[in-house]
Enzyme design. Structure first.
Site, PDB file in Angstrom:
ATOM      1  N   CYS A  40       0.842  -1.204   0.000  1.00 21.74           N
ATOM      2  CA  CYS A  40       0.000   0.000   0.000  1.00 21.74           C
ATOM      3  C   CYS A  40       0.872   1.246   0.000  1.00 21.74           C
ATOM      4  CB  CYS A  40      -0.879   0.037   1.244  1.00 21.74           C
ATOM      5  SG  CYS A  40      -1.963  -1.362   1.379  1.00 21.74           S
ATOM      6  N   CYS A 114      -4.187  -6.461   8.831  1.00 22.25           N
ATOM      7  CA  CYS A 114      -3.817  -5.584   7.721  1.00 22.25           C
ATOM      8  C   CYS A 114      -4.993  -4.663   7.441  1.00 22.25           C
ATOM      9  CB  CYS A 114      -3.483  -6.457   6.512  1.00 22.25           C
ATOM     10  SG  CYS A 114      -3.382  -5.564   4.970  1.00 22.25           S
ATOM     11  N   GLN A 238     -12.018 -11.456  -8.598  1.00 21.36           N
ATOM     12  CA  GLN A 238     -11.581 -10.120  -8.164  1.00 21.36           C
ATOM     13  C   GLN A 238     -11.564 -10.054  -6.647  1.00 21.36           C
ATOM     14  OE1 GLN A 238     -10.445  -7.750  -9.986  1.00 21.36           O
ATOM     15  NE2 GLN A 238     -11.258  -7.973 -12.051  1.00 21.36           N
ATOM     16  N   TYR A 267     -11.230 -12.619 -22.682  1.00 20.63           N
ATOM     17  CA  TYR A 267     -10.438 -12.700 -21.447  1.00 20.63           C
ATOM     18  C   TYR A 267     -11.415 -12.880 -20.280  1.00 20.63           C
ATOM     19  CZ  TYR A 267      -7.231 -10.268 -24.644  1.00 20.63           C
ATOM     20  OH  TYR A 267      -6.472  -9.883 -25.726  1.00 20.63           O
ATOM     21  N   GLU A 288     -11.273 -17.722 -22.960  1.00 19.21           N
ATOM     22  CA  GLU A 288     -10.297 -17.616 -21.876  1.00 19.21           C
ATOM     23  C   GLU A 288      -9.161 -18.602 -22.126  1.00 19.21           C
ATOM     24  OE1 GLU A 288      -9.630 -15.957 -18.875  1.00 19.21           O
ATOM     25  OE2 GLU A 288      -8.004 -17.415 -18.694  1.00 19.21           O
ATOM     26  N   ASP A 338     -11.463  -7.656 -21.265  1.00 13.68           N
ATOM     27  CA  ASP A 338     -10.906  -7.389 -19.940  1.00 13.68           C
ATOM     28  C   ASP A 338      -9.532  -8.066 -19.865  1.00 13.68           C
ATOM     29  OD1 ASP A 338     -10.501  -6.875 -17.269  1.00 13.68           O
ATOM     30  OD2 ASP A 338     -12.034  -8.259 -16.537  1.00 13.68           O
ATOM     31  N   CYS A 365      -7.186  -2.873 -16.190  1.00 12.69           N
ATOM     32  CA  CYS A 365      -6.573  -2.705 -14.867  1.00 12.69           C
ATOM     33  C   CYS A 365      -5.226  -2.020 -15.004  1.00 12.69           C
ATOM     34  CB  CYS A 365      -6.441  -4.065 -14.175  1.00 12.69           C
ATOM     35  SG  CYS A 365      -5.504  -5.258 -15.125  1.00 12.69           S
TER      36      CYS A 365
HETATM   37  N1  SAH Z   1     -12.924 -10.926 -16.917  1.00 14.75           N
HETATM   38  C1  SAH Z   1     -12.466 -11.680 -15.780  1.00 14.75           C
HETATM   39  C2  SAH Z   1     -10.966 -11.942 -15.761  1.00 14.75           C
HETATM   40  C3  SAH Z   1     -10.067 -10.779 -16.037  1.00 14.75           C
HETATM   41  S1  SAH Z   1      -8.357 -11.081 -15.715  1.00 14.75           S
HETATM   42  C4  SAH Z   1     -12.935 -11.047 -14.492  1.00 14.75           C
HETATM   43  O1  SAH Z   1     -13.462  -9.961 -14.475  1.00 14.75           O
HETATM   44  O2  SAH Z   1     -12.802 -11.682 -13.444  1.00 14.75           O
HETATM   45  C5  SAH Z   1      -7.727 -11.413 -17.327  1.00 14.75           C
HETATM   46  C6  SAH Z   1      -7.961 -12.815 -17.810  1.00 14.75           C
HETATM   47  O3  SAH Z   1      -7.386 -12.941 -19.125  1.00 14.75           O
HETATM   48  C7  SAH Z   1      -7.324 -13.908 -16.976  1.00 14.75           C
HETATM   49  O4  SAH Z   1      -8.301 -14.845 -16.622  1.00 14.75           O
HETATM   50  C8  SAH Z   1      -6.266 -14.542 -17.912  1.00 14.75           C
HETATM   51  O5  SAH Z   1      -6.122 -15.936 -17.723  1.00 14.75           O
HETATM   52  C9  SAH Z   1      -6.869 -14.252 -19.266  1.00 14.75           C
HETATM   53  N2  SAH Z   1      -5.928 -14.216 -20.405  1.00 14.75           N
HETATM   54  C10 SAH Z   1      -4.643 -13.781 -20.416  1.00 14.75           C
HETATM   55  N3  SAH Z   1      -4.141 -13.847 -21.646  1.00 14.75           N
HETATM   56  C11 SAH Z   1      -5.122 -14.320 -22.466  1.00 14.75           C
HETATM   57  C12 SAH Z   1      -5.206 -14.594 -23.844  1.00 14.75           C
HETATM   58  N4  SAH Z   1      -4.178 -14.378 -24.667  1.00 14.75           N
HETATM   59  N5  SAH Z   1      -6.369 -15.054 -24.339  1.00 14.75           N
HETATM   60  C13 SAH Z   1      -7.438 -15.267 -23.525  1.00 14.75           C
HETATM   61  N6  SAH Z   1      -7.407 -15.030 -22.199  1.00 14.75           N
HETATM   62  C14 SAH Z   1      -6.268 -14.557 -21.664  1.00 14.75           C
END
Ligand code: SAH
Length: 414
Positions: A40, A114, A238, A267, A288, A338, A365
């Site tokens: 932090c 924490c 998350q 993703y 994914e 994402d 992010c």
């Molecule tokens: N949308 C989800 C996860 C986001 S984190 C949520 O909100 O919880 C990003 C995700 O992308 C992870 O699960 C990771 O495994 C995936 N990822 C990373 N590289 C990738 C790729 N080349 N193709 C598909 N998924 C991927």
């Protein structure tokens, strides 16, 4: 934090003058281990100031592409992390401690509680620590490669209040296993499941591949946007579920779908965005790369009775979308994306543009890679209509942001 400040300060040349003003040296941090932990970096900055800084950073990076709304704040920014991982190891004198690795080292700094972690989770970790001597459980010594318990991970579900404890150890034989479990559950009746994860490798990864369920079902369930999700110790979820729900609702709202819409959830992790968005869409396609996450996503689709609406593919998002664009058979109205901190690949962005969805909703992010990708998308016919930052990680510099892009070639702006 104090330490970092000292290092960046120029030492005053005047003799006899202290290099750092004495009041600053004496000022106590809200967190006694913040200098060692490094997690932090803004623990001593007021929440208002943190938010102003994040807003400015987002404005600087993506403000040129369109309007940025005010950051969505937390009402109470403390104790938001619903997943806690504690390292169990000997200290320099060989006594067992539990806490965090000192930044850039393998020395463990003891932590009892924490400011950003869930308090129930922290209490459970402390109880496990206090039980070590009576159960003769030895902590793992990395240098000597001896000992047993390496980490404890606790996950607390925000809505269902189910609690999962994962004990990470070097082997399958937990000392006095039944009595230990009985005692832990007696002291914390909120615990719904306890898992023993076996990690006997010399690695910085916390979790190993093999697991033995010691108590309960081996997973917990939580809810987001009224949907149910199964969380095993290894699945990504998350860490700030309260803000995640706000983020998803904003993203779904940005997509402006109808029951006729088809959306890609790229993703997709364990399928959360797509499954939450399925309320307003006709069809959702999730993709994914990680096999475990894709498997969890499939389970979540079924658990929510959405197998006719949501499909999940375990593939690279860029390759998947390129194949879809080349085949030319599917039409996408919305792409939710994402990606990890590294952002999307050019292959993915090219294919996304070739598919010509009416909307792209980009959840990021990491605003620097978001800015890089927005440069490409805005040059190729997409316009940023709105960006909404969401503070998912108070006291840290991380920023999450949802961005709506509309296709200038596809008619009406929403
Ligand atoms: N949308 C989800 C996860 C986001 S984190 C949520 O909100 O919880 C990003 C995700 O992308 C992870 O699960 C990771 O495994 C995936 N990822 C990373 N590289 C990738 C790729 N080349 N193709 C598909 N998924 C991927």
């Amino acid at each position: 934090m104090e330490k970092k400040r000292k290092n960046t300060k120029k030492r005053g040349p005047a003799q006899g003058r202290p290099a750092v003003a004495p009041q600053k040296k004496l000022r106590k941090s809200r967190c006694p281990v913040s200098a060692d932990c490094g997690g932090c970096t803004m623990i001593d900055v007021s929440y208002e100031t943190q938010l102003i800084g994040k807003q400015e950073k987002i404005m600087d990076l993506i403000g040129q592409y369109g309007p940025v709304e005010e950051i969505i704040r937390m009402k109470n920014p403390d104790h938001y992390r619903h997943k806690v991982t504690s390292v169990f190891a000997p200290d320099r004198r060989g006594r067992a401690v539990c806490g965090i690795y000192k930044e850039h080292s393998h020395e463990v700094v003891p932590v009892k509680s924490c400011l950003i972690e869930n308090t129930t989770a922290d209490r459970i970790v402390q109880t496990i620590y206090s039980l070590l001597p009576s159960f003769r459980i030895r902590v793992y010594d990395e240098d000597r490669e001896s000992g047993y318990l390496r980490y404890v991970q606790v996950r607390v579900a925000r809505v269902t209040h189910q609690v999962m404890v994962t004990l990470v150890a070097t082997g399958p034989t937990f000392p006095s296993r039944n009595n230990f479990v009985k005692e832990l559950v007696r002291l914390h009746p909120q615990i719904t499941t306890i898992v023993l994860n076996i990690n006997d490798r010399h690695t910085t990864m916390v979790l190993g591949e093999r697991e033995i369920v010691l108590y309960g079902k081996g997973y917990i369930e939580d809810e987001l946007c009224g949907r149910r999700f199964r969380l095993s110790s290894r699945s990504f979820f998350q860490v700030n579920p309260l803000q995640t729900e706000k983020l998803y609702n904003i993203a779904i709202d940005m997509a402006g779908m109808t029951k006729k819409s088809t959306a890609l959830d790229a993703y997709c992790g364990i399928g959360t965005i797509g499954i939450c968005a399925a309320k307003t869409a006709g069809r959702v396609i999730g993709v994914e790369l990680n096999g475990d996450a894709a498997q969890d996503a499939l389970i979540n689709v079924r658990a929510n009775g959405l197998q006719d609406v949501v499909e999940i593919y375990n593939e690279d998002a860029g390759e998947f979308l390129t194949q879809m664009a080349e085949a030319g058979k599917e039409k996408l109205d919305v792409i939710f994306m994402d990606p990890p901190r590294s952002g999307a690949t050019e292959q993915f962005l090219d294919a996304a543009v070739r598919m010509q969805p009416g909307k792209i909703v980009y959840i990021s992010c990491e605003p620097t890679t978001l800015a890089r990708d927005l440069e490409i998308l805005t040059q190729k016919g997409y316009e940023m209509t709105k960006a909404v930052p969401v503070d998912m990680f108070p006291y840290t510099r991380n920023i999450e942001v949802a961005v709506a892009l509309y296709n200038r070639n596809a008619g009406k702006k929403q």
